[in-house]
Design a protein around this motif. Sequence first.
Motif, PDB file in Angstrom:
ATOM      1  N   PRO A   4     -16.535  -9.610 -11.891  1.00 49.63           N
ATOM      2  CA  PRO A   4     -16.694  -8.718 -10.749  1.00 49.63           C
ATOM      3  C   PRO A   4     -16.595  -7.272 -11.216  1.00 49.63           C
ATOM      4  CG  PRO A   4     -14.457  -9.549 -10.824  1.00 49.63           C
ATOM      5  CD  PRO A   4     -15.211 -10.263 -11.915  1.00 49.63           C
ATOM      6  N   PRO A   5     -16.830  -6.301 -10.351  1.00 48.30           N
ATOM      7  CA  PRO A   5     -16.635  -4.905 -10.751  1.00 48.30           C
ATOM      8  C   PRO A   5     -15.187  -4.680 -11.229  1.00 48.30           C
ATOM      9  CG  PRO A   5     -17.813  -5.008  -8.676  1.00 48.30           C
ATOM     10  CD  PRO A   5     -17.359  -6.412  -8.969  1.00 48.30           C
ATOM     11  N   ILE A   6     -15.051  -3.976 -12.347  1.00 44.02           N
ATOM     12  CA  ILE A   6     -13.740  -3.761 -12.967  1.00 44.02           C
ATOM     13  C   ILE A   6     -13.496  -2.268 -13.127  1.00 44.02           C
ATOM     14  CG2 ILE A   6     -12.341  -4.134 -15.041  1.00 44.02           C
ATOM     15  CD1 ILE A   6     -14.075  -6.653 -15.547  1.00 44.02           C
ATOM     16  N   THR A   7     -12.316  -1.821 -12.717  1.00 43.72           N
ATOM     17  CA  THR A   7     -11.883  -0.450 -12.961  1.00 43.72           C
ATOM     18  C   THR A   7     -10.502  -0.481 -13.595  1.00 43.72           C
ATOM     19  OG1 THR A   7     -13.148   0.517 -11.119  1.00 43.72           O
ATOM     20  CG2 THR A   7     -11.278   1.784 -11.933  1.00 43.72           C
ATOM     21  N   LEU A   8     -10.372   0.185 -14.719  1.00 47.27           N
ATOM     22  CA  LEU A   8      -9.081   0.365 -15.374  1.00 47.27           C
ATOM     23  C   LEU A   8      -8.659   1.801 -15.143  1.00 47.27           C
ATOM     24  CD1 LEU A   8      -6.792  -0.542 -17.322  1.00 47.27           C
ATOM     25  CD2 LEU A   8      -8.271   0.227 -19.205  1.00 47.27           C
ATOM     26  N   ARG A   9      -7.505   1.980 -14.515  1.00 43.44           N
ATOM     27  CA  ARG A   9      -7.015   3.334 -14.222  1.00 43.44           C
ATOM     28  C   ARG A   9      -5.756   3.590 -15.033  1.00 43.44           C
ATOM     29  NH1 ARG A   9      -6.688   2.772  -9.279  1.00 43.44           N
ATOM     30  NH2 ARG A   9      -8.809   3.526  -8.895  1.00 43.44           N
ATOM     31  N   TYR A  10      -5.812   4.663 -15.824  1.00 45.63           N
ATOM     32  CA  TYR A  10      -4.655   5.043 -16.626  1.00 45.63           C
ATOM     33  C   TYR A  10      -4.768   6.528 -16.937  1.00 45.63           C
ATOM     34  CZ  TYR A  10      -0.913   4.714 -20.078  1.00 45.63           C
ATOM     35  OH  TYR A  10       0.265   4.879 -20.752  1.00 45.63           O
ATOM     36  N   PHE A  11      -3.713   7.077 -17.486  1.00 49.98           N
ATOM     37  CA  PHE A  11      -3.753   8.470 -17.909  1.00 49.98           C
ATOM     38  C   PHE A  11      -4.756   8.651 -19.054  1.00 49.98           C
ATOM     39  CE2 PHE A  11       0.580   7.745 -16.270  1.00 49.98           C
ATOM     40  CZ  PHE A  11       0.579   8.672 -15.240  1.00 49.98           C
ATOM     41  N   ASP A  12      -5.146   9.889 -19.277  1.00 49.36           N
ATOM     42  CA  ASP A  12      -6.040  10.185 -20.396  1.00 49.36           C
ATOM     43  C   ASP A  12      -5.202  10.227 -21.675  1.00 49.36           C
ATOM     44  OD1 ASP A  12      -8.287  10.757 -21.815  1.00 49.36           O
ATOM     45  OD2 ASP A  12      -8.352  12.885 -21.278  1.00 49.36           O
ATOM     46  N   LEU A  64      -5.286  -2.329 -12.809  1.00 47.25           N
ATOM     47  CA  LEU A  64      -6.616  -2.892 -13.030  1.00 47.25           C
ATOM     48  C   LEU A  64      -7.152  -3.409 -11.707  1.00 47.25           C
ATOM     49  CD1 LEU A  64      -8.692  -3.716 -15.321  1.00 47.25           C
ATOM     50  CD2 LEU A  64      -7.701  -6.003 -15.137  1.00 47.25           C
ATOM     51  N   HIS A  65      -8.318  -2.917 -11.313  1.00 46.68           N
ATOM     52  CA  HIS A  65      -9.031  -3.465 -10.161  1.00 46.68           C
ATOM     53  C   HIS A  65     -10.019  -4.489 -10.703  1.00 46.68           C
ATOM     54  CE1 HIS A  65      -7.670  -0.390  -7.213  1.00 46.68           C
ATOM     55  NE2 HIS A  65      -7.618   0.394  -8.290  1.00 46.68           N
ATOM     56  N   TRP A  66      -9.833  -5.729 -10.331  1.00 50.06           N
ATOM     57  CA  TRP A  66     -10.713  -6.825 -10.762  1.00 50.06           C
ATOM     58  C   TRP A  66     -11.369  -7.363  -9.492  1.00 50.06           C
ATOM     59  CZ3 TRP A  66     -11.357  -8.689 -15.824  1.00 50.06           C
ATOM     60  CH2 TRP A  66     -12.044  -9.897 -15.958  1.00 50.06           C
ATOM     61  N   GLY A  67     -12.530  -6.831  -9.178  1.00 49.61           N
ATOM     62  CA  GLY A  67     -13.109  -7.145  -7.883  1.00 49.61           C
ATOM     63  C   GLY A  67     -12.190  -6.601  -6.795  1.00 49.61           C
ATOM     64  N   ASP A  68     -11.805  -7.469  -5.862  1.00 51.44           N
ATOM     65  CA  ASP A  68     -10.926  -7.069  -4.760  1.00 51.44           C
ATOM     66  C   ASP A  68      -9.452  -7.166  -5.118  1.00 51.44           C
ATOM     67  OD1 ASP A  68     -13.131  -6.628  -3.127  1.00 51.44           O
ATOM     68  OD2 ASP A  68     -13.148  -8.695  -2.379  1.00 51.44           O
ATOM     69  N   ARG A  69      -9.145  -7.585  -6.314  1.00 53.98           N
ATOM     70  CA  ARG A  69      -7.748  -7.764  -6.714  1.00 53.98           C
ATOM     71  C   ARG A  69      -7.251  -6.530  -7.457  1.00 53.98           C
ATOM     72  NH1 ARG A  69      -7.454 -13.902  -9.043  1.00 53.98           N
ATOM     73  NH2 ARG A  69      -5.331 -13.784  -8.246  1.00 53.98           N
ATOM     74  N   LEU A  70      -6.002  -6.175  -7.182  1.00 51.95           N
ATOM     75  CA  LEU A  70      -5.367  -5.065  -7.877  1.00 51.95           C
ATOM     76  C   LEU A  70      -4.178  -5.613  -8.650  1.00 51.95           C
ATOM     77  CD1 LEU A  70      -4.578  -1.524  -6.575  1.00 51.95           C
ATOM     78  CD2 LEU A  70      -2.832  -2.838  -7.756  1.00 51.95           C
ATOM     79  N   LEU A  71      -4.167  -5.349  -9.952  1.00 49.22           N
ATOM     80  CA  LEU A  71      -3.091  -5.839 -10.800  1.00 49.22           C
ATOM     81  C   LEU A  71      -2.346  -4.661 -11.405  1.00 49.22           C
ATOM     82  CD1 LEU A  71      -5.768  -7.893 -11.417  1.00 49.22           C
ATOM     83  CD2 LEU A  71      -3.917  -9.121 -12.503  1.00 49.22           C
ATOM     84  N   ALA A  72      -1.020  -4.802 -11.467  1.00 45.61           N
ATOM     85  CA  ALA A  72      -0.162  -3.794 -12.085  1.00 45.61           C
ATOM     86  C   ALA A  72       0.639  -4.445 -13.205  1.00 45.61           C
ATOM     87  CB  ALA A  72       0.777  -3.190 -11.036  1.00 45.61           C
ATOM     88  N   GLU A  73       1.238  -3.592 -14.046  1.00 49.42           N
ATOM     89  CA  GLU A  73       2.104  -3.990 -15.156  1.00 49.42           C
ATOM     90  C   GLU A  73       1.283  -4.512 -16.342  1.00 49.42           C
ATOM     91  OE1 GLU A  73       5.510  -3.370 -15.297  1.00 49.42           O
ATOM     92  OE2 GLU A  73       4.918  -2.247 -13.522  1.00 49.42           O
ATOM     93  N   THR A  74       1.514  -3.907 -17.481  1.00 44.50           N
ATOM     94  CA  THR A  74       0.688  -4.150 -18.665  1.00 44.50           C
ATOM     95  C   THR A  74       0.643  -5.617 -19.065  1.00 44.50           C
ATOM     96  OG1 THR A  74       1.209  -1.925 -19.458  1.00 44.50           O
ATOM     97  CG2 THR A  74       0.331  -3.485 -21.072  1.00 44.50           C
TER      98      THR A  74
END
Length: 238
Positions: A4-12, A64-74
């Motif tokens: 699914p669409p994936i977005t990884l959000r983190y600091f630069d 991490l946004h994995w489709g409609d799911r949001l995951l936290a913690e490395t």
Amino acid sequence: MQHPPITLRYFDARGRAQFLRYYFKARKVSFTDERVPVGDEFAAWRPLRDDRARTGPFHKLPVLHWGDRLLAETLMIAAFVHEASGDGGSLNDDDNLRHGMLTSSLCLDMMNPIAILLWLEINYAGADVAAVARRTLDRLKGHCQALEQSFVDWRWLDKLRNRRIMLADCLLWEELDVARVVFGPHWSLAATPTLARFYDDFPGRQICEAVLAERPCPVTARPNEAEGIAKIQQSLGG
């Protein structure tokens, strides 16, 4: 495999997300690499922090946004991606456990101590940088000795030649490279030849280096990190 669409959000910064960037690139997984700027005293982060839809249940990054799911913690993100990408199903039970153990150990025994050292002067004013740097370096060298023996016992390099690149591989290369950056001439893999071969010959190395070259960034979001690294190396006698 379709994702699914994936977005990884983190600091630069490299920090807790760089190995995920490597992995998605190495596996040709399309994703959005959303990076929050770290300059201007975290001006971009402050208004974002309380948005649970973007920073997760603990108001932290990475998420991490994995489709409609949001995951936290490395560690949870890594475990989820390992399974969702089919890597778990391609390994036997023992090797799955080894990948999980290695991932946990690298986060807790390499990534975290290096981050604590880099932030030491800011988080603990008056702390003895030289003493903590020496202790951290000694601990990392000892840990690499344990990794060396485990890699021999697990036949990691032999198996790597016959399987695809996985998250634990990307995380290991990243932490070895971060140690090289932070400790400079005081860091060597000469005493751990299996790890040295992995670092030099990792099939994903060119991809990792290309990611670093395309988006240069600090190890952590610590202000004036380059000066802090120089002080660490100087305190160790370099």
